[in-house]
Design a protein around this motif. Structure first.
Motif, PDB file in Angstrom:
ATOM      1  N   THR A   1       6.407  -8.005  -4.645  1.00 52.08           N
ATOM      2  CA  THR A   1       5.217  -8.543  -5.316  1.00 52.08           C
ATOM      3  C   THR A   1       4.074  -8.812  -4.346  1.00 52.08           C
ATOM      4  O   THR A   1       2.968  -9.122  -4.786  1.00 52.08           O
ATOM      5  CB  THR A   1       5.557  -9.847  -6.057  1.00 52.08           C
ATOM      6  N   GLN A   2       4.322  -8.708  -3.044  1.00 54.23           N
ATOM      7  CA  GLN A   2       3.279  -8.932  -2.039  1.00 54.23           C
ATOM      8  C   GLN A   2       3.184  -7.695  -1.157  1.00 54.23           C
ATOM      9  O   GLN A   2       4.189  -7.245  -0.605  1.00 54.23           O
ATOM     10  CB  GLN A   2       3.611 -10.164  -1.175  1.00 54.23           C
TER      11      GLN A   2
ATOM     12  N   GLU B   1      -1.348  -8.657  -4.623  1.00 54.41           N
ATOM     13  CA  GLU B   1      -0.365  -9.590  -5.173  1.00 54.41           C
ATOM     14  C   GLU B   1      -0.132  -9.257  -6.642  1.00 54.41           C
ATOM     15  O   GLU B   1      -1.081  -9.001  -7.387  1.00 54.41           O
ATOM     16  CB  GLU B   1      -0.854 -11.030  -5.038  1.00 54.41           C
ATOM     17  N   HIS B   2       1.143  -9.286  -7.034  1.00 58.17           N
ATOM     18  CA  HIS B   2       1.497  -9.022  -8.420  1.00 58.17           C
ATOM     19  C   HIS B   2       1.809 -10.336  -9.126  1.00 58.17           C
ATOM     20  O   HIS B   2       2.660 -11.101  -8.694  1.00 58.17           O
ATOM     21  CB  HIS B   2       2.713  -8.092  -8.495  1.00 58.17           C
ATOM     22  N   THR B   3       1.083 -10.591 -10.205  1.00 53.81           N
ATOM     23  CA  THR B   3       1.290 -11.796 -11.003  1.00 53.81           C
ATOM     24  C   THR B   3       1.597 -11.384 -12.445  1.00 53.81           C
ATOM     25  O   THR B   3       1.732 -10.198 -12.757  1.00 53.81           O
ATOM     26  CB  THR B   3       0.049 -12.695 -10.960  1.00 53.81           C
TER      27      THR B   3
ATOM     28  N   PRO C   1       4.929  -0.920 -11.022  1.00 52.21           N
ATOM     29  CA  PRO C   1       5.696  -2.173 -10.994  1.00 52.21           C
ATOM     30  C   PRO C   1       6.326  -2.401  -9.621  1.00 52.21           C
ATOM     31  O   PRO C   1       6.618  -1.441  -8.894  1.00 52.21           O
ATOM     32  CB  PRO C   1       6.765  -1.965 -12.068  1.00 52.21           C
ATOM     33  N   PRO C   2       6.549  -3.669  -9.253  1.00 50.96           N
ATOM     34  CA  PRO C   2       7.173  -3.947  -7.943  1.00 50.96           C
ATOM     35  C   PRO C   2       8.510  -3.248  -7.741  1.00 50.96           C
ATOM     36  O   PRO C   2       8.829  -2.812  -6.634  1.00 50.96           O
ATOM     37  CB  PRO C   2       7.328  -5.472  -7.962  1.00 50.96           C
TER      38      PRO C   2
ATOM     39  N   GLY D   1      -1.571  -0.047 -10.922  1.00 48.83           N
ATOM     40  CA  GLY D   1      -0.533  -0.225  -9.910  1.00 48.83           C
ATOM     41  C   GLY D   1       0.870  -0.137 -10.486  1.00 48.83           C
ATOM     42  O   GLY D   1       1.143  -0.632 -11.578  1.00 48.83           O
TER      43      GLY D   1
ATOM     44  N   GLY E   1      -0.778  -8.857 -13.711  1.00 50.55           N
ATOM     45  CA  GLY E   1      -0.822  -7.548 -13.075  1.00 50.55           C
ATOM     46  C   GLY E   1      -1.182  -7.655 -11.604  1.00 50.55           C
ATOM     47  O   GLY E   1      -1.167  -8.740 -11.006  1.00 50.55           O
ATOM     48  N   TRP E   2      -1.546  -6.525 -11.016  1.00 52.43           N
ATOM     49  CA  TRP E   2      -1.885  -6.477  -9.592  1.00 52.43           C
ATOM     50  C   TRP E   2      -3.320  -6.933  -9.355  1.00 52.43           C
ATOM     51  O   TRP E   2      -4.216  -6.623 -10.126  1.00 52.43           O
ATOM     52  CB  TRP E   2      -1.724  -5.073  -9.044  1.00 52.43           C
TER      53      TRP E   2
END
Length: 354
Positions: A167-168, A193-195, A227-228, A225, A198-199
């Motif tokens: 996610t980072q 950063e993924h929250t 997915p992680p 983007g 979204g990114w």
């Protein structure tokens, strides 16, 4: 029915012994090479964890060779005790003996498919995740990480560093492309950063392909983007993948780092693996024509072993050429099984007629 059960029990017992023996040997050699690093990353229990997570992949890869060895031992035992002679005198040729062993061989093929197509991808990902988490405790931590490159949709993405959960991101480079694969811009970001929304890119600089800077932004959404989890799949690659994973990659429904030829070849390889144990059993059939006598020659056993190893070697070589796009995927994968099945069949017919 009685003959089939008798032969199947004999074959399966030798198959299990050969498979466990080969897997133990490979595991031992691997542990001798990696034990120091594994112990520095954890303790004795982590050494057991490492071996356990590697086991499904090793077992799956050793199934064809174990079938060859089990077939040779079974058929040679029948030949040396004159049981094969009695069967042939009763009008049961060697090819019918092989037919009786087909259900047991099918069990081995299904077990291999499950190990390499279902179990091994999960255990290899778990091993890769543990390896990444314990990097700081390694003997020589890898400080110079290579940039991760992948393709997601029409974008080419480069990432300098990926966090453990994906996610980072640090040092992100995006190159969006047009429908005819021309670069539209160069987008660099210090981090991402993924929250739940979204990114989000931070410290963004947008430039033309020529290099002229067009804009700078503190924050920029990145809705395209991947997915992680898909980023982690590329950042921590594994050798085994599920068939549906390969299908999604081939259809460009997920982030990938290889060309279509790689995924096409892997899909064909998964299908061809189902034939591998049957080809090995056919190659082992020449051993059934040995006769018990003093100073009995091992020529047929060596012939069967050489053919089996040649089959594995040619399959690996052509598979690598297919993954690299040098050969069509179907030709690269199916040439070896068809060729060696023809060789084994022709040898069986020749020895039967003698």
């Amino acid at each position: 029915m009685i003959r089939r059960r008798y032969l199947s029990r004999m074959f399966l017992g030798r198959l299990l012994a050969a498979l466990l023996g080969l897997a133990a040997l490979i595991q031992l050699l691997d542990l001798l090479d990696r034990a120091s690093e594994v112990l520095h990353r954890g303790g004795l229990l982590d050494l057991v964890r490492y071996a356990g997570l590697r086991l499904p992949s090793v077992l799956g890869q050793m199934v064809p060779l174990a079938v060859l060895i089990a077939g040779m031992l079974t058929l040679r035992r029948l030949a040396m005790t004159l049981e094969m002679t009695a069967l042939r005198a009763a009008g049961i040729p060697v090819r019918r003996v092989l037919v009786m062993l087909l259900p047991a061989c099918a069990m081995a093929a299904v077990a291999q498919a499950l190990l390499l197509g279902v179990v091994a991808p999960r255990t290899e990902r778990a091993l890769a995740a543990w390896w990444a988490r314990t990097e700081s405790r390694a003997l020589v931590p890898d400080k110079k990480t290579q940039r991760v490159w992948l393709r997601a949709g029409s974008q080419i993405i480069g990432i300098d560093r990926v966090s453990l959960d994906g996610t980072q991101l640090q040092g992100v480079l995006l190159v969006p492309r047009s429908a005819d694969a021309l670069a539209l811009a160069r987008i660099e970001a210090e981090s991402a950063e993924h929250t739940s929304a979204g990114w989000m890119l931070r410290g963004v600089r947008v430039a033309e392909p020529s290099g002229a800077v067009l804009a700078r932004q503190a924050l920029r959404p990145w809705p395209e983007g991947p997915p992680p989890a898909e980023i982690l799949d590329v950042a921590r690659p594994t050798d085994a993948q599920e068939p549906w994973w390969l299908l999604r990659a081939l259809r460009r429904e997920k982030a990938v780092d290889r060309g279509p030829a790689f995924y096409q070849t892997r899909l064909h390889t998964m299908a061809a693996r189902l034939l591998g144990p049957f080809v090995m059993l056919l190659l082992a059939a020449v051993v059934a024509f040995d006769v018990p006598r003093r100073g009995s020659s091992m020529a047929r056993s060596l012939l069967a072993l050489s053919l089996g190893l040649g089959f594995m070697l040619l399959s690996g070589l052509l598979g690598a050429l297919g993954e690299a796009g040098v050969m069509p995927a179907a030709l690269a994968v199916w040439t070896a099984p068809i060729l060696f099945a023809a060789i084994g069949g022709s040898l069986l017919i020749r020895f039967e007629e003698q």
